[in-house]
Design a protein around this motif. Sequence first.
Motif, PDB file in Angstrom:
ATOM      1  N   ILE A  94     -10.804 -85.155  80.420  1.00 34.57           N
ATOM      2  CA  ILE A  94     -10.784 -86.575  80.051  1.00 34.57           C
ATOM      3  C   ILE A  94     -10.607 -86.711  78.538  1.00 34.57           C
ATOM      4  N   PHE A  95     -11.314 -85.886  77.796  1.00 34.31           N
ATOM      5  CA  PHE A  95     -11.174 -85.911  76.340  1.00 34.31           C
ATOM      6  C   PHE A  95      -9.747 -85.578  75.923  1.00 34.31           C
ATOM      7  N   LEU A  96      -9.162 -84.544  76.533  1.00 37.93           N
ATOM      8  CA  LEU A  96      -7.791 -84.165  76.208  1.00 37.93           C
ATOM      9  C   LEU A  96      -6.803 -85.282  76.538  1.00 37.93           C
ATOM     10  N   VAL A  97      -6.950 -85.876  77.718  1.00 35.06           N
ATOM     11  CA  VAL A  97      -6.042 -86.945  78.136  1.00 35.06           C
ATOM     12  C   VAL A  97      -6.177 -88.163  77.228  1.00 35.06           C
ATOM     13  N   VAL A  98      -7.394 -88.524  76.879  1.00 39.22           N
ATOM     14  CA  VAL A  98      -7.610 -89.693  76.014  1.00 39.22           C
ATOM     15  C   VAL A  98      -7.012 -89.443  74.630  1.00 39.22           C
ATOM     16  N   VAL A  99      -7.216 -88.243  74.095  1.00 33.35           N
ATOM     17  CA  VAL A  99      -6.677 -87.937  72.767  1.00 33.35           C
ATOM     18  C   VAL A  99      -5.150 -87.956  72.782  1.00 33.35           C
ATOM     19  N   LEU A 100      -4.545 -87.280  73.758  1.00 31.20           N
ATOM     20  CA  LEU A 100      -3.084 -87.251  73.838  1.00 31.20           C
ATOM     21  C   LEU A 100      -2.517 -88.651  74.100  1.00 31.20           C
ATOM     22  N   GLY A 101      -3.191 -89.412  74.957  1.00 26.62           N
ATOM     23  CA  GLY A 101      -2.727 -90.773  75.226  1.00 26.62           C
ATOM     24  C   GLY A 101      -2.826 -91.671  74.007  1.00 26.62           C
ATOM     25  N   THR A 102      -3.905 -91.528  73.257  1.00 25.90           N
ATOM     26  CA  THR A 102      -4.075 -92.341  72.050  1.00 25.90           C
ATOM     27  C   THR A 102      -3.020 -92.009  71.012  1.00 25.90           C
ATOM     28  N   ILE A 103      -2.805 -90.718  70.780  1.00 19.27           N
ATOM     29  CA  ILE A 103      -1.810 -90.310  69.789  1.00 19.27           C
ATOM     30  C   ILE A 103      -0.415 -90.791  70.190  1.00 19.27           C
ATOM     31  N   GLY A 104      -0.069 -90.588  71.461  1.00 21.64           N
ATOM     32  CA  GLY A 104       1.244 -91.028  71.920  1.00 21.64           C
ATOM     33  C   GLY A 104       1.422 -92.534  71.851  1.00 21.64           C
ATOM     34  N   SER A 105       0.366 -93.282  72.163  1.00 22.91           N
ATOM     35  CA  SER A 105       0.460 -94.747  72.141  1.00 22.91           C
ATOM     36  C   SER A 105       0.552 -95.283  70.716  1.00 22.91           C
ATOM     37  N   LEU A 106      -0.188 -94.695  69.805  1.00 19.48           N
ATOM     38  CA  LEU A 106      -0.125 -95.143  68.413  1.00 19.48           C
ATOM     39  C   LEU A 106       1.223 -94.823  67.780  1.00 19.48           C
ATOM     40  N   GLN A 107       1.914 -93.821  68.302  1.00 16.21           N
ATOM     41  CA  GLN A 107       3.213 -93.445  67.761  1.00 16.21           C
ATOM     42  C   GLN A 107       4.369 -94.023  68.580  1.00 16.21           C
ATOM     43  N   VAL A 108       4.114 -95.014  69.410  1.00 19.88           N
ATOM     44  CA  VAL A 108       5.144 -95.565  70.275  1.00 19.88           C
ATOM     45  C   VAL A 108       6.313 -96.091  69.433  1.00 19.88           C
ATOM     46  N   PHE A 109       7.518 -95.739  69.855  1.00 21.93           N
ATOM     47  CA  PHE A 109       8.692 -96.179  69.120  1.00 21.93           C
ATOM     48  C   PHE A 109       9.894 -96.404  70.028  1.00 21.93           C
ATOM     49  N   ASP A 110      10.258 -95.384  70.829  1.00 23.01           N
ATOM     50  CA  ASP A 110      11.546 -95.408  71.513  1.00 23.01           C
ATOM     51  C   ASP A 110      11.677 -96.569  72.490  1.00 23.01           C
ATOM     52  N   GLN A 111      10.663 -96.772  73.378  1.00 22.70           N
ATOM     53  CA  GLN A 111      10.807 -97.866  74.334  1.00 22.70           C
ATOM     54  C   GLN A 111      10.746 -99.229  73.656  1.00 22.70           C
ATOM     55  N   VAL A 112       9.980 -99.338  72.563  1.00 20.99           N
ATOM     56  CA  VAL A 112       9.941-100.611  71.829  1.00 20.99           C
ATOM     57  C   VAL A 112      11.288-100.885  71.176  1.00 20.99           C
ATOM     58  N   TYR A 113      11.860 -99.860  70.559  1.00 23.49           N
ATOM     59  CA  TYR A 113      13.146-100.025  69.892  1.00 23.49           C
ATOM     60  C   TYR A 113      14.248-100.369  70.885  1.00 23.49           C
ATOM     61  N   LEU A 114      14.224 -99.748  72.046  1.00 22.44           N
ATOM     62  CA  LEU A 114      15.293 -99.939  73.020  1.00 22.44           C
ATOM     63  C   LEU A 114      15.137-101.233  73.823  1.00 22.44           C
ATOM     64  N   MET A 115      13.902-101.614  74.120  1.00 18.75           N
ATOM     65  CA  MET A 115      13.695-102.745  75.015  1.00 18.75           C
ATOM     66  C   MET A 115      13.569-104.082  74.293  1.00 18.75           C
ATOM     67  N   THR A 116      12.928-104.103  73.133  1.00 22.13           N
ATOM     68  CA  THR A 116      12.702-105.377  72.448  1.00 22.13           C
ATOM     69  C   THR A 116      13.093-105.362  70.976  1.00 22.13           C
ATOM     70  N   ASN A 117      13.169-104.173  70.380  1.00 26.80           N
ATOM     71  CA  ASN A 117      13.425-104.036  68.933  1.00 26.80           C
ATOM     72  C   ASN A 117      12.424-104.850  68.113  1.00 26.80           C
ATOM     73  N   GLY A 118      11.201-104.923  68.606  1.00 25.14           N
ATOM     74  CA  GLY A 118      10.142-105.637  67.886  1.00 25.14           C
ATOM     75  C   GLY A 118      10.018-107.097  68.228  1.00 25.14           C
ATOM     76  N   GLY A 119      10.959-107.664  68.947  1.00 27.43           N
ATOM     77  CA  GLY A 119      10.921-109.093  69.276  1.00 27.43           C
ATOM     78  C   GLY A 119      10.080-109.370  70.503  1.00 27.43           C
ATOM     79  N   PRO A 120       9.942-110.630  70.860  1.00 26.49           N
ATOM     80  CA  PRO A 120      10.441-111.797  70.107  1.00 26.49           C
ATOM     81  C   PRO A 120       9.486-112.197  68.992  1.00 26.49           C
ATOM     82  N   LEU A 121      10.034-112.508  67.844  1.00 26.01           N
ATOM     83  CA  LEU A 121       9.253-112.918  66.666  1.00 26.01           C
ATOM     84  C   LEU A 121       8.162-111.900  66.336  1.00 26.01           C
TER      85      LEU A 121
END
Length: 313
Positions: A233-260
Amino acid sequence: MAKQAEGRPDVPRSSGLNRNMQEALTGYLYVGPWIVISLVFTFGAMLYVFYLSFTDMQILNEPKLIGIDNYVKVLTDRLFHMALFNTILYAAVVTFLQTLLALLLAVTLNAKIRGKTFFRSAWYLPSVTSWVVISLIFVWVFQKEGILNYVLVTLFGWTGFEPVAWLTDVGAHTALPALMAVSIGCTAPIFMLYFLAALQDIPEEVYEAASLDGSVGPHRFFHITVPMLRPIIFLVVVLGTIGSLQVFDQVYLMTNGGPLNQTTTINLLIYRSAFTDHRFAYASAMSFILFVIILSLFLVQNRLIGGSNTVER
């Protein structure tokens, strides 16, 4: 004399190193290239970014030290505050729900049910698909005339539901939850395998002893299974937190930061500052702030969740 010399066994020459030293040297030779690459392209890059964060580096100028001006600008930037809020909210929701979903899937697929091999493969299939492909598919799914609205209105009969453009409607505030849902559904199966391997590693004798003590059902799950899974659980939470805080590709491709800027994250803001506005020093300051945030959350999680797996009675 010649015959005696021919019959004498060959004595291997000593290299001056005992067996342990030879094995250690061989190991270092194998990992040596990886160590050099990590030192140069990971730790070296981190140190250079840290240096750039105290300069006025842009695209063509020679960097000059300006102190903590970049950090002051970042911490007083309203757009960074919005990106920080979006990133923390995204990481908190995604990490919690994907961990919970992964654990539930693992417990279900670890039970004696028919066709569990098929369901394991079916659940894991989205995890081996490229994020580019997944993002483009869900861009179509979340359109106003997309399949999601069709399912909600036609199949479920939500006649009072007004179809919305999930990724672009400003007033509905559905873009960030839509990104969360995609991330949870596609990353939970990866962590499901972690939990599944850990569940299969728990000895049956532990459950037999718990049954003799009268521990069954939910009591056994929360007081036997969950404590035994604490390191995972500790490993999964740590890896999930790091990956979520570094989210980029799906945001860039799906919304590019929008709307507003409702889905603008820190990594997306770093990318824009560095490669669109060419403010490399400013982007470096944001990168180091993100590093500090990730490190701080890791230390907190290690304090709260990390530790030995003790079974409660």
